[in-house]
Write a protein that holds these residues in place. Sequence first.
Motif, PDB file in Angstrom:
ATOM      1  N   TRP A  64      -6.401   7.571   0.757  1.00 36.78           N
ATOM      2  CA  TRP A  64      -6.617   6.250   0.573  1.00 36.78           C
ATOM      3  C   TRP A  64      -6.832   5.594   2.000  1.00 36.78           C
ATOM      4  O   TRP A  64      -5.869   6.001   3.029  1.00 36.78           O
ATOM      5  CB  TRP A  64      -5.678   5.371  -0.185  1.00 36.78           C
ATOM      6  CG  TRP A  64      -5.630   5.657  -1.634  1.00 36.78           C
ATOM      7  CD1 TRP A  64      -4.858   6.634  -2.342  1.00 36.78           C
ATOM      8  CD2 TRP A  64      -6.687   5.214  -2.664  1.00 36.78           C
ATOM      9  NE1 TRP A  64      -5.118   6.696  -3.549  1.00 36.78           N
ATOM     10  CE2 TRP A  64      -6.126   5.842  -3.830  1.00 36.78           C
ATOM     11  CE3 TRP A  64      -7.460   4.409  -2.636  1.00 36.78           C
ATOM     12  CZ2 TRP A  64      -6.715   5.610  -4.940  1.00 36.78           C
ATOM     13  CZ3 TRP A  64      -8.326   4.369  -3.886  1.00 36.78           C
ATOM     14  CH2 TRP A  64      -7.820   4.838  -4.933  1.00 36.78           C
ATOM     15  N   LEU A  82      -8.460   0.272   1.001  1.00 35.36           N
ATOM     16  CA  LEU A  82      -7.747  -0.903   0.564  1.00 35.36           C
ATOM     17  C   LEU A  82      -7.772  -2.006   1.945  1.00 35.36           C
ATOM     18  O   LEU A  82      -7.614  -1.487   3.007  1.00 35.36           O
ATOM     19  CB  LEU A  82      -6.094  -0.772   0.251  1.00 35.36           C
ATOM     20  CG  LEU A  82      -5.988   0.192  -1.026  1.00 35.36           C
ATOM     21  CD1 LEU A  82      -5.938   1.565  -0.711  1.00 35.36           C
ATOM     22  CD2 LEU A  82      -4.722  -0.420  -1.495  1.00 35.36           C
ATOM     23  N   CYS A 132       0.838  -1.087  -0.015  1.00 39.34           N
ATOM     24  CA  CYS A 132      -0.229  -0.040   0.115  1.00 39.34           C
ATOM     25  C   CYS A 132       0.874   1.277  -0.125  1.00 39.34           C
ATOM     26  O   CYS A 132       0.575   2.163  -0.657  1.00 39.34           O
ATOM     27  CB  CYS A 132      -0.955  -0.050   1.355  1.00 39.34           C
ATOM     28  SG  CYS A 132      -1.918  -1.172   1.011  1.00 39.34           S
ATOM     29  N   LEU A 165      -4.496  -8.549   0.059  1.00 37.99           N
ATOM     30  CA  LEU A 165      -4.770  -7.181  -0.051  1.00 37.99           C
ATOM     31  C   LEU A 165      -5.825  -7.026  -1.207  1.00 37.99           C
ATOM     32  O   LEU A 165      -6.126  -7.685  -2.221  1.00 37.99           O
ATOM     33  CB  LEU A 165      -3.541  -6.171  -0.708  1.00 37.99           C
ATOM     34  CG  LEU A 165      -3.619  -4.885  -0.919  1.00 37.99           C
ATOM     35  CD1 LEU A 165      -4.358  -4.185   0.213  1.00 37.99           C
ATOM     36  CD2 LEU A 165      -2.425  -4.471  -1.505  1.00 37.99           C
ATOM     37  N   ILE A 210      -6.372   2.564   4.498  1.00 36.81           N
ATOM     38  CA  ILE A 210      -6.062   1.295   4.453  1.00 36.81           C
ATOM     39  C   ILE A 210      -6.774   0.625   5.844  1.00 36.81           C
ATOM     40  O   ILE A 210      -6.610   0.775   7.044  1.00 36.81           O
ATOM     41  CB  ILE A 210      -4.590   1.062   4.918  1.00 36.81           C
ATOM     42  CG1 ILE A 210      -3.790   1.490   3.727  1.00 36.81           C
ATOM     43  CG2 ILE A 210      -4.184  -0.290   4.971  1.00 36.81           C
ATOM     44  CD1 ILE A 210      -2.218   1.759   3.990  1.00 36.81           C
TER      45      ILE A 210
END
Length: 495
Positions: free
Chosen positions: A298, A328, A209, A346, A300
Amino acid sequence: MTTTAPALVPQVLLEAPLDKERDALSMQRQLHHRIKEAILDARLAPGSRLPGSRALAEALSISRNTVTAAYDLLAAEGYVQPDRQGTRVAALSRPAPPHAMRMTDSPPSVPVIALRLERIQPTAPRADAGATLRPGVPALSHFPLAAWRRAVDRAIRQAGSAALGYGDPLGEPALRAAIARHLGIARGVRCTPAQVVITEGAQEALALCVRLLSNPGDTAWIEDPGYRGAKAAMHAGDLHITPMRIDADGLIVTESDWKSQPPRLIYTTPSHQYPSGAVLTVARRLELIAQARRHGAWIIEDDYDSEFRHAGESIGAMQGLVPQAPVLYVGTFSKTMFPSLRLGFLVLPQALVAAIQTPLEEMLRGGHRYEQLALAEFIESGQFSRHLGRMRRLYRDRQQALRHALTRHLHLPHAIAGGHCGLHLTVRLPARYPDHKIAEAARRYGIAPGPLSGFALRPMPEDNGLVLGYGNTPAELFEPLVRRLSQLIQAAEIS
């Protein structure tokens, strides 16, 4: 260049007899090593001529072929140079041997490493593998080894030698499909097999990531206290880390945070915050997703142990809360199966798949193919779900037993945080009982609680306590262990 006469065999080559009980190849290696070390130690000077192969063979009472083979290998490596007059020692640039250093010489310098690595510091000593109350370790003795062995055997038989080569860099298609189906049913994750990337555990997923979506100097938000592995991944990517506090409702983010320090990446454990056990509320999840979209960030989502929900229905993943969320999703089989399996995954947002397909295929190599195929069959056959069901019941019973032991034997101010999910409880303690001191003392008794303050980048007074893992500790041990911990806590009190 000055040379020496070739007539005599240098004494350095005759210091000790070779071991002639060994085979010819070993004799050749012994001679090669002896000459090489003499050259590196400057006992054979650059430009000096080695004795002829016949003379050295007679002096050492060995075969001339052995000497010739040793000389040929030394020449191939560049230690010597054959010419018409024989074989000479090559001129090499060598550091002075340690015994030759004068008192006035500077001591050897510390190896220069990347500056980013200096920010990765240990937070607590590593505990022995068999230590009790160690966080993050599942009940290894309860894993169905016989069923797993059969799955691996079938994978080897069915795939044969074809699986010895490199596989799909993104992972075995069968496992990616099995994970996508399981996540859709169990966690409410919206994905296709094409969005799933198999990784070497959750840590590689986090590192991916960082590599794929950030540049050095970008800002990353991480929970504080939070998972140490996430901090290491962000530091390794040269990111500017901003610790974000948590409360009973999970990650705290204000409008001013978005204005003053907008992130590129946001790391969170929304279904079971590590280590507090808090659950990120739906209101905060939706707001975080909306703001991430607005600011081009983004999220995670590390869903590390949410399969083990002990009360009520399983809380769905944030990834599946709204379509096309900028999330993600990271998962691992270290808790649900066993840590040494080293398989994680992932789940990429659909919008990212095409953009990073080529970089991923260049960065990754398909491995662990038999294990991946076995795991796919383990999931699809129902063995995985049955194992999870057994472990949920076991961990629920163990947590209740640990709570009971804490109530009976921890007779000092404390508060238990979390506990609705996972493999650990967090016990908060007053600051006068320093958690690092308690954890260090406990390790001498084979007990390995995690000091809560060690999970924080900016420890606050409330970040003092012990993270107690109950996954791999039998319930009958909790009462004596808590009694011992109680004694150690009281002994650590600052007057």
